[in-house]
Design an enzyme around this catalytic site. Structure first.
Site, PDB file in Angstrom:
ATOM      1  N   ASP A  11       0.881  -1.176   0.000  1.00  0.00           N
ATOM      2  CA  ASP A  11       0.000   0.000   0.000  1.00  0.00           C
ATOM      3  C   ASP A  11       0.912   1.217   0.000  1.00  0.00           C
ATOM      4  O   ASP A  11       1.603   1.474   0.984  1.00  0.00           O
ATOM      5  CB  ASP A  11      -0.871  -0.047   1.260  1.00  0.00           C
ATOM      6  CG  ASP A  11      -1.745   1.202   1.432  1.00  0.00           C
ATOM      7  OD1 ASP A  11      -1.557   2.174   0.662  1.00  0.00           O
ATOM      8  OD2 ASP A  11      -2.592   1.202   2.335  1.00  0.00           O
ATOM      9  N   TYR A 229       1.221   0.765  14.937  1.00  0.00           N
ATOM     10  CA  TYR A 229       0.235   0.476  13.904  1.00  0.00           C
ATOM     11  C   TYR A 229       0.495   1.308  12.645  1.00  0.00           C
ATOM     12  O   TYR A 229       0.562   2.526  12.707  1.00  0.00           O
ATOM     13  CB  TYR A 229      -1.185   0.759  14.409  1.00  0.00           C
ATOM     14  CG  TYR A 229      -2.198   0.406  13.355  1.00  0.00           C
ATOM     15  CD1 TYR A 229      -2.386  -0.922  12.988  1.00  0.00           C
ATOM     16  CD2 TYR A 229      -2.912   1.383  12.687  1.00  0.00           C
ATOM     17  CE1 TYR A 229      -3.265  -1.260  11.987  1.00  0.00           C
ATOM     18  CE2 TYR A 229      -3.805   1.048  11.683  1.00  0.00           C
ATOM     19  CZ  TYR A 229      -3.978  -0.276  11.342  1.00  0.00           C
ATOM     20  OH  TYR A 229      -4.847  -0.613  10.338  1.00  0.00           O
ATOM     21  N   LYS A 232      -2.967  -2.384   8.066  1.00  0.00           N
ATOM     22  CA  LYS A 232      -2.997  -3.844   8.132  1.00  0.00           C
ATOM     23  C   LYS A 232      -2.130  -4.436   7.029  1.00  0.00           C
ATOM     24  O   LYS A 232      -1.751  -3.754   6.081  1.00  0.00           O
ATOM     25  CB  LYS A 232      -4.435  -4.338   8.043  1.00  0.00           C
ATOM     26  CG  LYS A 232      -5.044  -4.569   9.416  1.00  0.00           C
ATOM     27  CD  LYS A 232      -4.353  -5.721  10.157  1.00  0.00           C
ATOM     28  CE  LYS A 232      -4.724  -5.705  11.635  1.00  0.00           C
ATOM     29  NZ  LYS A 232      -3.866  -6.582  12.428  1.00  0.00           N
TER      30      LYS A 232
HETATM   31  C1  F6R Z   1      -7.250  -0.244   8.225  1.00  0.00           C
HETATM   32  C2  F6R Z   1      -7.101   1.108   7.712  1.00  0.00           C
HETATM   33  C3  F6R Z   1      -8.114   2.123   8.059  1.00  0.00           C
HETATM   34  C4  F6R Z   1      -7.521   3.222   8.924  1.00  0.00           C
HETATM   35  C5  F6R Z   1      -8.581   4.263   9.334  1.00  0.00           C
HETATM   36  C6  F6R Z   1      -7.983   5.422  10.106  1.00  0.00           C
HETATM   37  O1  F6R Z   1      -6.174  -1.035   7.833  1.00  0.00           O
HETATM   38  O2  F6R Z   1      -6.170   1.398   7.003  1.00  0.00           O
HETATM   39  O3  F6R Z   1      -9.229   1.547   8.653  1.00  0.00           O
HETATM   40  O4  F6R Z   1      -6.943   2.685  10.063  1.00  0.00           O
HETATM   41  O5  F6R Z   1      -9.200   4.788   8.189  1.00  0.00           O
HETATM   42  O6  F6R Z   1      -6.942   5.933   9.348  1.00  0.00           O
HETATM   43  P1  F6R Z   1      -6.122   7.245   9.753  1.00  0.00           P
HETATM   44  O7  F6R Z   1      -5.611   7.017  11.133  1.00  0.00           O
HETATM   45  O8  F6R Z   1      -5.043   7.276   8.696  1.00  0.00           O
HETATM   46  O9  F6R Z   1      -7.074   8.401   9.655  1.00  0.00           O
HETATM   47 MG    MG Z   2      -5.019  -2.222   2.371  1.00  0.00          MG
HETATM   48 MG    MG Z   3      -3.977   2.487   3.055  1.00  0.00          MG
END
Ligand code: F6R
Ligand code: MG
Ligand code: MG
Length: 380
Positions: A11, A229, A232
């Site tokens: 990604d 984190y 994923k």
């Molecule tokens: C899961 C994922 C999304 C983000 C969520 C918050 O793998 O990528 O669910 O965790 O959209 O993202 P931020 O913290 O970047 O606003």
């Molecule tokens: Mg992804």
């Molecule tokens: Mg992403």
């Protein structure tokens, strides 16, 4: 003829949050793969996406973990990041490129890798799966069903070549150790491990009778590399099918009843793994950044190249109306789980939340905890 199928994914940025890559990113990667075909490095190169992840599917004759092939994938992800994602200020530009220390292999640097090298048979069908908003252990239930469960795979009972079972390589993602277990003899031990998919993930499977490679899965845990984190891992998986391997239909049937997997919103929830059609544009997430989904691409590996239904275009194996049933089921489960909000088991367990942002929130409560006063027991 020995051929290697290398599936490498990352990604490196997306449009509308974590929705999907920009078309220019895919076009850039496709041009690079075409050039590598022209120089003879690749037999075939195909680029697609599953949600916000770019997936490179490549065939060649250089074997697994080859520096030129990994180098090609690494340079594609780097250049796509610099020339497209950052320029357009896409979301999470370069997200999965966790280190600049490339020295011949992308393993441990962020991208996910699943590779299988084998002697081409008379005819070699493969299925490449790609998932979004989940982790490598998400393949544990499907792979168990496909290669160990006679309730899913009739060939384990009926076909002499499958009847001896399979050898599973299981990775301990925390301790970085690997163990090989043979089914059916060690099936209960296998389940004992892979029933904890956040820690134990199947990395490779071999046919027991002759050690022929049957399947390879990516096992990257981004959070364990980064210590925090960072999205994923969104794993990929390659499976060889037919004539002594599970039939394509047996492989797909493992996805008919969606398993609950970890990931989804903020990598912090359990959700159903929804099988989707990429031709119908279902390979993107929306509801609560999900639910987690999986797409299935079918090819023949022929003389070092990928043969699809038209040129290199793969068969879209979850396009059949049958899969509406599984999609409906997954949607119902997803809505049901959301009724639980931020309570376990809909939200991941405390240990699994270690690499999310929750510990920062809970930290400020620490000074407010006080010892429990022992109550005086008064005798009458
Ligand atoms: C899961 C994922 C999304 C983000 C969520 C918050 O793998 O990528 O669910 O965790 O959209 O993202 P931020 O913290 O970047 O606003
Ligand atoms: Mg992804
Ligand atoms: Mg992403």
């Amino acid at each position: 003829m020995r051929t290697t199928v290398s599936v490498i994914k990352a990604d490196v940025g997306s449009v509308a949050g974590h929705h999907r890559p920009h078309q220019e990113m895919l076009n850039y990667a496709a041009r690079k793969l075409r050039e590598a075909e022209e120089t003879g490095l690749l037999g075939s190169g195909y680029v697609t996406h599953c949600g916000d992840d770019i997936i490179l599917v490549m065939t060649h004759n250089k074997g697994e973990n080859n520096p030129e092939i990994h180098g090609l994938a690494w340079s594609i992800f780097k250049e796509v990041t610099e020339k497209v994602s950052r320029k357009l200020k896409l979301y999470g530009a370069g997200q999965d490129l966790l280190s600049d220390a490339f020295s011949g292999n992308v393993r441990g640097l962020g991208p996910g890798v699943a590779e299988l090298e084998f002697n081409e048979r008379g005819s070699d069908p493969i299925v490449v799966f790609a998932a979004d908003k989940t982790e490598p252990g998400a393949w544990n239930i499907p792979l168990y069903r496909i290669f160990a469960s006679p309730d899913n795979t009739a060939g384990l009972v009926i076909d002499p070549k499958l009847h001896d079972g399979f050898k599973f390589e299981v990775l301990d993602l925390i301790e970085s150790q690997v163990v090989t277990l043979k089914t059916p003899e060690e099936m209960y031990d296998l389940i004992g491990l892979i029933g904890t998919p956040g820690r134990y993930a199947i990395s490779k499977i071999y046919r027991a009778v002759d050690d022929e490679p049957a399947a390879a899965a990516s096992t990257t845990r981004l959070s364990l590399i980064a210590g925090r984190y960072v999205g994923k891992d969104d794993p990929v998986l390659v499976i060889r099918c037919q004539a002594g391997f599970p039939a394509v239909g047996e492989v797909l049937s493992a996805f008919a009843v969606p398993p609950l997997v970890s990931g989804w919103m903020r990598g912090s929830h359990r959700g159903p793994l929804m099988p989707v059609s990429f031709r119908k544009g279902q390979n993107v997430v929306s509801f609560f950044d999900g639910p987690p989904r999986v797409m299935a691409m079918g090819w023949q590996v022929s003389n070092g190249r990928l043969v699809g239904v038209e040129g290199i275009e793969p068969a879209d194996l979850f396009e059949d109306p049958f899969w509406e049933y599984a999609r409906q089921k997954a949607a119902e489960l997803a809505v049901y789980l959301r009724t639980m909000g931020e309570f376990e088991p809909a939200r991941l367990s405390h240990e699994e939340m270690e690499y999310t942002t929750l510990p920062q929130i809970l930290e400020k409560l620490k000074p407010r905890f006080r010892p429990v006063e022992e109550k005086q027991v008064t005798e009458k």
